[in-house]
Design an enzyme around this catalytic site. Structure first.
Site, PDB file in Angstrom:
ATOM      1  N   ASP A   1      -7.819 -24.008 -16.553  1.00  0.00           N
ATOM      2  CA  ASP A   1      -6.459 -24.092 -16.003  1.00  0.00           C
ATOM      3  C   ASP A   1      -6.475 -23.987 -14.485  1.00  0.00           C
ATOM      4  O   ASP A   1      -5.794 -24.735 -13.784  1.00  0.00           O
ATOM      5  CB  ASP A   1      -5.588 -22.963 -16.558  1.00  0.00           C
ATOM      6  CG  ASP A   1      -4.913 -23.383 -17.854  1.00  0.00           C
ATOM      7  OD1 ASP A   1      -5.072 -24.565 -18.238  1.00  0.00           O
ATOM      8  OD2 ASP A   1      -4.242 -22.529 -18.469  1.00  0.00           O
TER       9      ASP A   1
ATOM     10  N   ASP B   1     -11.243 -20.773 -14.222  1.00  0.00           N
ATOM     11  CA  ASP B   1     -11.285 -21.339 -15.578  1.00  0.00           C
ATOM     12  C   ASP B   1     -10.706 -22.750 -15.554  1.00  0.00           C
ATOM     13  O   ASP B   1     -10.394 -23.287 -14.492  1.00  0.00           O
ATOM     14  CB  ASP B   1     -10.519 -20.444 -16.565  1.00  0.00           C
ATOM     15  CG  ASP B   1      -9.053 -20.290 -16.180  1.00  0.00           C
ATOM     16  OD1 ASP B   1      -8.596 -21.001 -15.250  1.00  0.00           O
ATOM     17  OD2 ASP B   1      -8.358 -19.474 -16.796  1.00  0.00           O
TER      18      ASP B   1
ATOM     19  N   ASP C   1      -7.708 -19.207 -10.662  1.00  0.00           N
ATOM     20  CA  ASP C   1      -8.674 -18.603 -11.587  1.00  0.00           C
ATOM     21  C   ASP C   1      -9.884 -19.505 -11.751  1.00  0.00           C
ATOM     22  O   ASP C   1      -9.782 -20.720 -11.611  1.00  0.00           O
ATOM     23  CB  ASP C   1      -8.034 -18.407 -12.973  1.00  0.00           C
ATOM     24  CG  ASP C   1      -6.941 -17.342 -12.946  1.00  0.00           C
ATOM     25  OD1 ASP C   1      -6.945 -16.534 -11.996  1.00  0.00           O
ATOM     26  OD2 ASP C   1      -6.101 -17.346 -13.861  1.00  0.00           O
TER      27      ASP C   1
ATOM     28  N   GLU D   1      -2.426 -18.703  -7.813  1.00  0.00           N
ATOM     29  CA  GLU D   1      -2.012 -19.057  -9.167  1.00  0.00           C
ATOM     30  C   GLU D   1      -1.490 -17.818  -9.883  1.00  0.00           C
ATOM     31  O   GLU D   1      -2.179 -16.820 -10.003  1.00  0.00           O
ATOM     32  CB  GLU D   1      -3.231 -19.624  -9.931  1.00  0.00           C
ATOM     33  CG  GLU D   1      -2.991 -19.817 -11.404  1.00  0.00           C
ATOM     34  CD  GLU D   1      -4.268 -20.240 -12.147  1.00  0.00           C
ATOM     35  OE1 GLU D   1      -5.337 -20.354 -11.508  1.00  0.00           O
ATOM     36  OE2 GLU D   1      -4.188 -20.462 -13.364  1.00  0.00           O
TER      37      GLU D   1
END
Ligand code: 28G
Length: 635
Positions: free
Chosen positions: A503, A501, A499, A426
């Site tokens: 997203d 998180d 990541d 990503e």
């Protein structure tokens, strides 16, 4: 007259059988990990299900006890306790101590033979630290205990009872199940719910004595309710699913089919034989597909909904179709790589004929629904043309460009797929660190820009015109949909690195959706992985630790104290320098990869439709109820 048996010799045979099972448990239950552990429960449940199919059992109860033993109980006839004529011990004892005992039940019932199933109670018994059976029959309660497969008491009467049934409690042997002996309630619930859907009217009560959770599965509508359940997050255009039942008198094969069409483009056809999910399909599926194509073309031509020169291909008739097919037959043959392909060829004709007739009648009786189905299939046929053109474009590109690989890909030098790894990363900046940190000998990096297209909502032609998706497809090189072939994959480890998180988790789900819908064989081959980057870096003096979860952090702090400790929280992969990224997430010696599996494909399908589909309400409800599961999406 038969000569009287030599009990001594029989006893030796029994011991040899138990020894064989304990020596090579994987031969009997597949493996000795989590899967094999749960298989023990399903093995007993199968016996109770056989009793239900024979028409004698209405309720099955499965309880995980506090000590990680499990109790399975049914209200069937109770295992016979009369003395076995050759072995001279109660028939029930034979069931628990002699390999393959039981084998074929009365000819009216279906015993699952071959594959992993039907190996029976004796295998469960041999692999248990202890097992106790309680039988209600002849107005009495009988009881017997076994340890590691051998009886430690005789069968004895311990009371009286009017009701009948069988109750077994067993504790898996930690000497055999070295990885884990803890039961996962979710795994049990999923399979037991599936069985309840497949056996109309059977009540299955599942209890977790460790947490107090209790659920009851009971579906009078059977697979019709299964279809509704699978399509909960989709917009159906049937008021009620189509349903049919047929029995072929000659072979005593039973066919049950339920289906509906929805507004999505996803084909979700689940096939079962004697309650076993036939992942790889087989002759029931072949018969169904052929009849569906024929019936829609015939009906379309007859009514003028299709012009004479117009025809629907098989795949056109399956966009937005959700179906459950369950056949019950004697002596099923399971073939294929994972022994989940129904190999009895006569089943094709039976399914094909009965479904054609029943569905033709349904179309005639429901002309408005019929029209919608044909219209939908016509659109699918048109977009199939568009998709073919787009796909040719992808192929031609691969073919023409000398090394045919997308420019963004930093490929590895190895050409051996077994050694090669592809990281889907990503963001450009993390992609940059990964390129610098990697071992370029066998690790390739493909940075992904932003979010990729949600293929749950897009048709094939649109997906193929998406640059990000084309890049991924040509980097992997295995093809897509029906043509996806794992043996052509350029990497045998395809690692999603996002990541930690919200997203990142969304991008991961989008990628998993892409693999699930377009490249499922890669998941089945075990080629798809998820990287686990650390959440924290903790330093104290010269020492440093990389931490992968909050629990782990709490544990470490409790150990080393808070004084002089620095905690750095990683918000994204981009915050790590190339060396750190290598050490924590990419180095095969030190990293942890999670392999993506499809334990329960129907459940995964539903999950993707909920998470990525059109309807908002089911998604909201699901996320509220399953916050944790979303994070661990089938991994
Ligand atoms: C609680 C755990 C899982 C079962 C039965 C009922 C019968 C049976 C089971 O027979 C095979 C057939 C006859 C000797 C069959 C009872 C016929 C008449 C049964 C279970 C071999 C065993 N009455 N219920 N086995 N017999 N439930 N639940 O295992 O000739 S196993």
């Amino acid at each position: 007259m038969k000569p009287t048996s030599d009990y001594g010799a029989d006893a030796i045979k029994v011991l040899k059988g138990i020894e064989a099972v304990r020596k090579r448990p994987a031969m009997y239950i597949g493996d000795t990990g989590k899967r094999g552990l749960h298989h023990l429960v399903f093995e007993l449940v199968d016996n109770a299900v056989d009793e239900a199919l024979a028409g004698y059992c209405t309720t099955v109860k499965v309880t995980v006890n506090k000590d990680e033993s499990v109790t399975v109980e049914d209200d069937g006839r109770g295992i016979p306790v009369d003395t076995h004529p050759e072995l001279g011990v109660p028939a029930s004892e034979v069931v628990f101590t002699v390999l393959h005992a039981g084998g074929k039940f009365d000819s009216k019932t279906y015993r699952i033979s071959g594959g992993l199933h039907g190996v029976g109670a004796s295998v469960v018994c041999a692999l248990s630290e202890w097992l106790e059976v309680e039988i209600r029959r002849n107005g009495k309660v009988y009881w017997q205990r076994f340890e590691r497969g051998e009886k430690v008491t005789e069968l004895k009467v311990i009371g009286e009872a009017e009701a009948t049934g069988t109750k077994v409690t067993f504790k898996p042997d930690p000497e055999i199940f070295k990885i884990t002996t803890k039961f996962d309630f979710e795994v049990l619930k999923e399979r037991l719910r599936e069985i309840a859907f497949l056996i109309k009217g059977l009540k299955i009560i599942v209890q977790d004595g460790r947490t107090g959770e209790k659920v009851e599965y009971h579906y009078e509508g059977g697979i019709k309710e299964f279809v509704k359940y699978l399509d909960e997050a989709r917009e159906s255009f049937f008021p009620e699913p189509f349903y049919m039942y047929h029995i072929d008198e000659e072979t005593e094969t039973e066919v049950e089919i339920a289906l509906e069409y929805n507004t999505s483009f996803v084909e979700a056809v689940w096939t079962y034989a004697n309650t076993i999910n036939t992942h790889e399909g087989g002759f029931h599926l072949v018969g169904f597909r052929s009849a569906l194509t024929r019936v829609l073309n015939d009906y379309g031509h007859r009514t003028g909904l299709l012009k004479e020169n117009e025809s629907l291909a098989g795949e056109d008739t399956r966009e937005g179709l959700t179906a459950v097919i369950h056949v019950k037959l004697h002596e099923p043959q399971f073939e294929g790589q994972t022994k989940t392909k129904l190999g009895n060829s006569y089943v094709k004709r039976i399914v094909e004929r009965s479904f054609y007739e029943n569905f033709y009648r349904f179309l005639e009786e429901n002309p408005q629904i019929a029209q919608k189905i044909i219209e939908k299939a016509k659109i699918a046929a048109r977009s199939r043309e568009a998709a073919r053109r787009a796909r040719d474009l992808v192929r031609r590109k691969n073919f023409l460009e000398s090394d045919s690989l997308p420019g963004k890909l930093a490929d590895c030098s190895s050409r051996d797929p077994e050694r090669s790894e592809l990281f889907l990363v990503e963001g450009e900046s993390a992609g940059g660190s990964a390129k610098q940190g990697r071992n370029r000998e066998f690790q390739a990096i493909l940075p992904l820009r932003g979010k990729i297209l949600n293929v749950e909502k897009a048709r094939l032609d649109k997906a193929l015109s998406n640059q990000e998706i084309r890049t991924i497809l040509s980097a992997i090189g295995a093809g897509l949909r029906d043509e996806c072939d794992p043996s052509k994959a350029r990497y045998h480890k395809i690692i999603i690195m996002t990541d930690a998180d919200v997203d990142g988790s969304h991008i991961r789900t989008l990628l998993l959706t892409l693999f699930y819908r377009f490249m499922k064989p890669l998941i089945e081959a075990g080629y798809i992985y998820i990287a686990t980057p650390p959440l924290y870096r903790v330093t104290k003096g010269k020492k440093e630790w990389y931490i992968y979860s909050d629990e782990e952090l709490d544990k470490l702090i409790a150990e080393i104290g808070e004084k002089g400790v620095t905690i750095q929280r990683y918000k994204g992969l981009g915050e790590m320098n190339p060396e750190q990224l290598w050490q924590t997430t990419m180095n095969p010696e030190t990293r942890t990869l999670k392999k993506v599996t499809l334990e329960d494909a129907a459940e995964a399908d539903k999950l993707f439709s909920i998470l990525m589909g059109e309807k908002v309400e089911p998604r909201r409800k699901f996320i509220q109820e399953n916050a944790r599961k979303v994070m661990n999406l089938d991994i």
